[in-house]
Design a protein around this motif. Sequence first.
Motif: not given
Length: 584
Positions: A503-513, A521-531
């Motif tokens: 999933h990818r989404e862009r909001s006022f606060f940035g781009v989230y993936r 088996d491992l899902h991550r929520l990323m904002h830029g290079n930050t997990t």
Amino acid sequence: MASRPKTTPGSPARGRGRGSGVVALFSATLFLSAGLTFLIQPMFAKFVLPLFGSTPAVWNTSMLFFQTTLLAGYLYAHESTRRLGVRRQAALHLGVVLVPLLVLPVGVPGGWILPAESNPVPWLLGLLAVAVGLPFFVVSTTAPLLQRWLATTDHPAAGDPYFLYRASNLGSVLGLLGYPLVVEPSMRLAQQGRLWSAGYGLLVVLVLACAAVVWRSPRGSEVAGAPEAAPAAASDAGPAASEGSAARPTLSRRLRWVGLAFVPSSLMLGVTVAITTDIAPIPLLWALPLSLYLISFILVFAPGSRADGLHRAMVFALPGAVLLISMVLLLDVSGPLWILGPVHLAGFFVVAVVCHGELARDRPPARRLTEFYLLISLGGALGGVFNAIVAPALFDSLAEYPIVLVLAALCLPKRTPRIPPGPYARWLDLALPLAIGTVVALMVFLIGLAEADAQRYGKMFAFGMAAGVAVNFIRRPLRFGLSVGAIVLAVALASAPDEQELHRERSFFGVYRVTAAEGGDLHRLMHGNTTHGSQDLSSGNERTPASYYHPGSPIGQVLSAMPSSVTARAAIIGLGTGSIACYS
């Protein structure tokens, strides 16, 4: 004993003294107004930053407001002087500068509450309009008005008042950098608002003095031949300013001014997001790109051969800068901020000097000064609209940055080709970039079939080979710019992602993936290079907290030690992806 020569009212000695005093007055007024203009921008962004939880979008949205208000101020300056004449306009403006005194000091009005669900952009724009719109509008009119006022006096520099632009931009840089370095660390927000208001009061006094100079100047000082009587302006500005410069600018010339202003404005905001996404959006980092933007204006509008020499050097460096930053973005090069940050900033500075240098070389005579500034402001405002409103609505990534880099490549000034163009030159301007893009896309696709470790080096080779071919087209800006665009598009579309993206989404606060790794088996929520969080979906681990909320973390140890009767009914407030809820 020799007697001292008498100085009559019309003597050259008196004229020189009065002339230097006029320049000092107008320069000081422009310096102060520019300082106030760019002091309030990071200052009020700091006022509202706590309401948004910190995000670079606060700065970009604020810049959109300030650029749009600046455009309105320049429109007022242009239309009021055109319709009223300078003397009557000066009288009108004295009334206008008094109105903001009714809404000072600067601060966030009471009763403004951030909406919880709706898009915060309209809310922030409304807050800016109510709190600082009127004072900022009035201050923003000073630069074009005072230069236009000086052009109507009998001062020797009236034919080329663009030299005042340096004082304006110097004040802008000092105001912008003075906030994070001096004002913010030493003063509370309420004190900052009162300081700005006191500066505005001083500005009112200086504007009154400048208006008095205009009224005391002989009527008819604004002669039609004044622009032609300024050879220094023509020589500094380049051939475009001396060839029929007094004529009405053509539509293509006006559009060129808008385009040359649009590219650095949009690129400035793109660079700001790039260097602040992975760290706190502190005002100093916001101020750096804008400071370079202003410094480029100071340098290219300086008189003499140094400005021309700097412009030529940056024209030479622009192709390499555009290609280097494009490679960093496309290959997702990661590294410490102290390395990548200067790369982005240096590339942006090169582009800004080239575009603003072209504006300086093509500047019109003084009587078209307000129109020139109005169109520059229009280009800057369009850059803000594109980055703050259009791009987030169209793209789910920060695609505006590489797009504007391609536009920057198209801004290269034309140079005489080493080989005279043949009859198929225009056709080749389109065919050669298409061929380069096709070859690069095929190479990147085949490289994607190789091992993961070899893919990055293969992409670098493909990009470098294509860039080497494109550099040969720099004497034809259209061919070079389209080649850069073809390379960027080919690499972006043909590259396979390093991880599966759910999933990818862009909001006022940035781009989230949301990405999947380790076989899904491992899902991550990323904002830029930050997990910001992760979840292990392998058997038996679905409810085990991961990332920085794992059982061995401080919060994990605290909650694990609590009895279940306490954690079962716990209320949890804060950041994360719900990992702490796994302890209840």
